[in-house]
Design an enzyme around this catalytic site. Structure first.
Site, PDB file in Angstrom:
ATOM      1  N   HIS A 168      -3.241  -2.011  -5.793  1.00 38.63           N
ATOM      2  CA  HIS A 168      -2.619  -3.458  -6.082  1.00 38.63           C
ATOM      3  C   HIS A 168      -3.498  -4.429  -5.985  1.00 38.63           C
ATOM      4  O   HIS A 168      -4.822  -3.927  -5.603  1.00 38.63           O
ATOM      5  CB  HIS A 168      -1.669  -3.865  -5.066  1.00 38.63           C
ATOM      6  CG  HIS A 168      -2.003  -3.631  -3.709  1.00 38.63           C
ATOM      7  ND1 HIS A 168      -3.100  -4.455  -2.927  1.00 38.63           N
ATOM      8  CD2 HIS A 168      -1.899  -2.685  -2.499  1.00 38.63           C
ATOM      9  CE1 HIS A 168      -3.278  -3.831  -1.773  1.00 38.63           C
ATOM     10  NE2 HIS A 168      -2.640  -3.069  -1.577  1.00 38.63           N
ATOM     11  N   TYR A 178      -5.173  10.758   9.335  1.00 36.74           N
ATOM     12  CA  TYR A 178      -5.560   9.421   9.039  1.00 36.74           C
ATOM     13  C   TYR A 178      -6.500   9.149  10.161  1.00 36.74           C
ATOM     14  O   TYR A 178      -6.179   9.040  11.294  1.00 36.74           O
ATOM     15  CB  TYR A 178      -4.703   8.374   8.559  1.00 36.74           C
ATOM     16  CG  TYR A 178      -5.438   7.235   8.352  1.00 36.74           C
ATOM     17  CD1 TYR A 178      -5.955   7.067   7.025  1.00 36.74           C
ATOM     18  CD2 TYR A 178      -5.110   6.009   9.027  1.00 36.74           C
ATOM     19  CE1 TYR A 178      -6.247   5.845   6.719  1.00 36.74           C
ATOM     20  CE2 TYR A 178      -5.489   4.764   8.703  1.00 36.74           C
ATOM     21  CZ  TYR A 178      -6.216   4.681   7.501  1.00 36.74           C
ATOM     22  OH  TYR A 178      -6.645   3.481   7.025  1.00 36.74           O
ATOM     23  N   THR A 189       0.763  -1.204  -0.073  1.00 31.02           N
ATOM     24  CA  THR A 189       0.001  -0.031   0.008  1.00 31.02           C
ATOM     25  C   THR A 189       0.936   1.323   0.063  1.00 31.02           C
ATOM     26  O   THR A 189       0.574   2.334  -0.921  1.00 31.02           O
ATOM     27  CB  THR A 189      -0.874   0.136   1.289  1.00 31.02           C
ATOM     28  OG1 THR A 189      -2.022  -0.990   1.089  1.00 31.02           O
ATOM     29  CG2 THR A 189      -1.788   1.209   1.299  1.00 31.02           C
ATOM     30  N   ASN A 210       6.162  -1.252   3.304  1.00 29.08           N
ATOM     31  CA  ASN A 210       5.407  -0.584   4.510  1.00 29.08           C
ATOM     32  C   ASN A 210       6.412  -0.437   5.776  1.00 29.08           C
ATOM     33  O   ASN A 210       5.930   0.229   6.586  1.00 29.08           O
ATOM     34  CB  ASN A 210       4.281  -1.559   4.447  1.00 29.08           C
ATOM     35  CG  ASN A 210       3.198  -1.345   3.625  1.00 29.08           C
ATOM     36  OD1 ASN A 210       3.088  -0.337   2.916  1.00 29.08           O
ATOM     37  ND2 ASN A 210       2.100  -2.393   3.677  1.00 29.08           N
ATOM     38  N   GLU A 252       0.053  13.586   4.781  1.00 30.05           N
ATOM     39  CA  GLU A 252       0.222  14.114   6.298  1.00 30.05           C
ATOM     40  C   GLU A 252       1.507  14.411   6.484  1.00 30.05           C
ATOM     41  O   GLU A 252       1.896  15.102   7.783  1.00 30.05           O
ATOM     42  CB  GLU A 252      -0.295  13.201   7.144  1.00 30.05           C
ATOM     43  CG  GLU A 252      -1.638  12.893   7.084  1.00 30.05           C
ATOM     44  CD  GLU A 252      -1.925  11.712   8.211  1.00 30.05           C
ATOM     45  OE1 GLU A 252      -2.031  12.220   9.468  1.00 30.05           O
ATOM     46  OE2 GLU A 252      -2.386  10.694   8.029  1.00 30.05           O
ATOM     47  N   HIS A 269      -0.899  -9.570  -0.554  1.00 30.73           N
ATOM     48  CA  HIS A 269      -0.344  -8.897  -1.700  1.00 30.73           C
ATOM     49  C   HIS A 269       1.043  -8.509  -1.391  1.00 30.73           C
ATOM     50  O   HIS A 269       1.535  -8.474  -0.296  1.00 30.73           O
ATOM     51  CB  HIS A 269      -0.991  -7.620  -2.350  1.00 30.73           C
ATOM     52  CG  HIS A 269      -1.355  -6.850  -1.237  1.00 30.73           C
ATOM     53  ND1 HIS A 269      -0.545  -5.729  -0.868  1.00 30.73           N
ATOM     54  CD2 HIS A 269      -2.298  -6.821  -0.231  1.00 30.73           C
ATOM     55  CE1 HIS A 269      -1.098  -4.909   0.376  1.00 30.73           C
ATOM     56  NE2 HIS A 269      -2.116  -5.624   0.659  1.00 30.73           N
ATOM     57  N   ASP A 317      -9.388  -4.166   0.383  1.00 28.72           N
ATOM     58  CA  ASP A 317      -8.182  -4.636   1.118  1.00 28.72           C
ATOM     59  C   ASP A 317      -8.372  -5.470   2.231  1.00 28.72           C
ATOM     60  O   ASP A 317      -7.989  -6.677   2.352  1.00 28.72           O
ATOM     61  CB  ASP A 317      -7.053  -3.520   1.123  1.00 28.72           C
ATOM     62  CG  ASP A 317      -5.789  -4.104   1.893  1.00 28.72           C
ATOM     63  OD1 ASP A 317      -5.054  -4.649   0.901  1.00 28.72           O
ATOM     64  OD2 ASP A 317      -5.681  -4.058   2.845  1.00 28.72           O
TER      65      ASP A 317
HETATM   66  P1  AMP Z   1      -1.339  -3.003   3.640  1.00 22.66           P
HETATM   67  O1  AMP Z   1      -0.597  -3.833   4.701  1.00 22.66           O
HETATM   68  O2  AMP Z   1      -0.299  -2.840   2.485  1.00 22.66           O
HETATM   69  O3  AMP Z   1      -2.410  -3.857   3.142  1.00 22.66           O
HETATM   70  O4  AMP Z   1      -1.811  -1.720   3.954  1.00 22.66           O
HETATM   71  C1  AMP Z   1      -3.092  -1.258   4.145  1.00 22.66           C
HETATM   72  C2  AMP Z   1      -3.392  -0.537   5.531  1.00 22.66           C
HETATM   73  O5  AMP Z   1      -2.833   0.768   5.040  1.00 22.66           O
HETATM   74  C3  AMP Z   1      -4.858  -0.028   5.707  1.00 22.66           C
HETATM   75  O6  AMP Z   1      -5.415  -1.240   6.392  1.00 22.66           O
HETATM   76  C4  AMP Z   1      -4.953   1.039   6.083  1.00 22.66           C
HETATM   77  O7  AMP Z   1      -5.435   1.134   7.462  1.00 22.66           O
HETATM   78  C5  AMP Z   1      -3.422   1.641   6.101  1.00 22.66           C
HETATM   79  N1  AMP Z   1      -3.428   2.799   5.637  1.00 22.66           N
HETATM   80  C6  AMP Z   1      -3.890   3.396   4.275  1.00 22.66           C
HETATM   81  N2  AMP Z   1      -3.721   4.787   4.137  1.00 22.66           N
HETATM   82  C7  AMP Z   1      -3.248   5.049   5.124  1.00 22.66           C
HETATM   83  C8  AMP Z   1      -2.734   6.520   5.806  1.00 22.66           C
HETATM   84  N3  AMP Z   1      -2.746   7.517   5.150  1.00 22.66           N
HETATM   85  N4  AMP Z   1      -2.183   6.522   7.022  1.00 22.66           N
HETATM   86  C9  AMP Z   1      -2.137   5.439   7.784  1.00 22.66           C
HETATM   87  N5  AMP Z   1      -2.726   4.255   7.387  1.00 22.66           N
HETATM   88  C10 AMP Z   1      -3.099   4.106   6.308  1.00 22.66           C
HETATM   89 ZN    ZN Z   2      -3.104  -1.671  -0.539  1.00 28.69          ZN
HETATM   90 ZN    ZN Z   3      -3.436  -4.817   2.105  1.00 22.58          ZN
END
Ligand code: AMP
Ligand code: ZN
Ligand code: ZN
Length: 403
Positions: A241, A157, A72, A93, A143, A341, A193
């Site tokens: 993704h 957020y 993400t 991440n 941010e 992913h 997601d």
């Molecule tokens: P992933 O682990 O790649 O699936 O990341 C997805 C997570 O990123 C989601 O559950 C969101 O809560 C978090 N997320 C998305 N955008 C933001 C943001 N701007 N600030 C903090 N967390 C975020």
């Molecule tokens: Zn994502």
């Molecule tokens: Zn995810």
């Protein structure tokens, strides 16, 4: 008269008569970009999504190939900057940044708001620097005061904010007085997601969530259509993704192969970044060749197509699991079924949706998948902005637009 002064006069003259070399400009033109996290490109074929379908007919439908790693934060910041993660510095991440001697974690507010992590120029800065207001509702990076700037409107957020409330805010921003109305709006939703992770992309609950999101879109577009300047807005709906199912029988715990104390930092998952202690890289690499269902690369030897391996923040070893495998490096193994992913970004399971409709886009056209580094240039072109250096390809971008 010196050369730059005569160029300036020519530019001012062309601007006054409304001629902009190479592109058309419109005084009040708006771009609204929505990202729905983890929205795999084939979900619309599996679900009843009349709003997305009509968006496809009204404009261009394609698919976005994420950049590596297909997670993400790197990808949202790639969408914002047009740079591969290797080039913008948000390399995962979770990662260690030797240049700052700091760890980046997406849940760590100090890290997420620290501009030192974010390289390149996000499109909202490009817009603001050139006199256009920008707004973000939760777009990754907005941010942090990157280059000392933030979008004119931006939010802290909070994932509990309902999606319809976000939609209402975007509509309200589009109703602001023209002098302060943002010309670029980027907004975000965490689904599908979260459900894809917990229930897998193949589950009926994931498809139900996709249908629920389509109803939020129906609401949003019904409201947007009431705006006097609806015809001046280009809409883009995309994702960062896709999602793949992994199964317990292909689970790998790197703890079964490697000693933890031989690493300075370990960020496990898909992908896994390892930062071996001095001189341990070669041994760890040799051992990892024996682990099933994964490919381990030394940084610098990662295949070129990933565009990954030159940034000092990437660990010396990168473990990319095969689709269907989840990887951990834990004292306790936790093999289970789920969605993930972060895999090879060229795998079809990692492909994300892309829709674009509005006055600037072709109508009822389907295009082959494109790399997501092209969004930055697309927005720059739509808003007639001079782009910062980026990894996009103008020829790919041009196919989206009406002649
Ligand atoms: P992933 O682990 O790649 O699936 O990341 C997805 C997570 O990123 C989601 O559950 C969101 O809560 C978090 N997320 C998305 N955008 C933001 C943001 N701007 N600030 C903090 N967390 C975020
Ligand atoms: Zn994502
Ligand atoms: Zn995810």
């Amino acid at each position: 008269m010196n050369k730059s002064l005569s160029y300036l006069i020519l530019w001012a003259f062309l601007s006054i008569i409304g001629v902009f070399v190479g592109c058309t400009s419109h005084k009040s033109h708006y771009v609204v970009v929505l990202s729905m996290d983890g929205f795999r490109s084939d979900y619309p074929d599996k679900a009843h999504v009349p709003t997305l379908d009509s968006l496809g007919r009204a404009g261009v439908k394609s698919a976005f190939r994420p950049s590596f790693p297909s997670v993400t934060f790197p990808n949202h910041y790639t969408l914002a900057t047009g740079l591969h993660p290797d080039h913008h510095g948000l390399v995962n991440n979770f990662f260690y940044a030797p240049d700052l001697d700091l760890i980046y974690r997406i849940g760590d507010n100090d890290a997420v708001t620290n501009p030192a992590f974010y390289g390149g120029e996000p499109i909202w800065n490009t817009a603001e620097k050139q006199g256009l207001r920008a707004a973000s509702f939760f777009w990754v990076g907005s941010e942090a005061p990157i280059q000392g700037m933030q979008p004119s409107i931006c939010k802290t957020y909070d994932k509990t904010v309902p999606f319809r409330v976000r939609a209402d805010s975007v509509i309200a921003w589009l109703q602001l007085p023209e002098e302060i109305r943002p010309r670029l709006i980027m907004w975000y939703m965490e689904e599908p997601d979260a459900i894809g992770h917990s229930d897998t992309p193949d589950s009926p609950t994931t498809i139900a969530k996709v249908e629920e999101l389509d109803k939020v879109l129906a609401y949003f577009f019904a409201e947007a259509r009431k705006l006097k300047h609806f015809d001046e807005i280009d809409f883009i709906v995309l994702s960062d993704h896709g999602m793949a199912t992994y199964s317990p029988d292909k689970y790998v715990n790197l703890n079964d192969y490697l000693p933890r104390d031989s690493f300075d930092y370990i960020f496990d998952g898909v992908p896994t970044l390892l930062y071996p202690k001095e001189t341990y890289t070669d041994s760890a690499y040799a051992i990892l060749q024996q682990a099933p269902h994964v490919k381990a690369y030394k940084k610098g030897e990662i295949p070129e197509q990933f565009v990954y391996g030159s940034n000092p923040r990437i660990g010396d070893l990168v473990v990319i699991p095969d689709i269907g495998t989840y990887v951990q490096f834990r004292s306790e193994s936790n093999p289970r079924l789920g969605g993930a992913h972060g895999y090879d970004n060229f795998a079809p399971e990692m492909e994300a949706i892309f829709y674009a409709a509005g006055p600037s886009f072709k109508k009822n056209v389907e295009l082959p998948p494109m790399a997501n580094v092209n969004l930055y240039l697309t927005i720059a072109r739509l808003l007639n902005l001079q782009p910062a250096p980026n990894d996009g390809d103008i020829q790919v971008v041009e196919q989206l637009f009406r002649p």
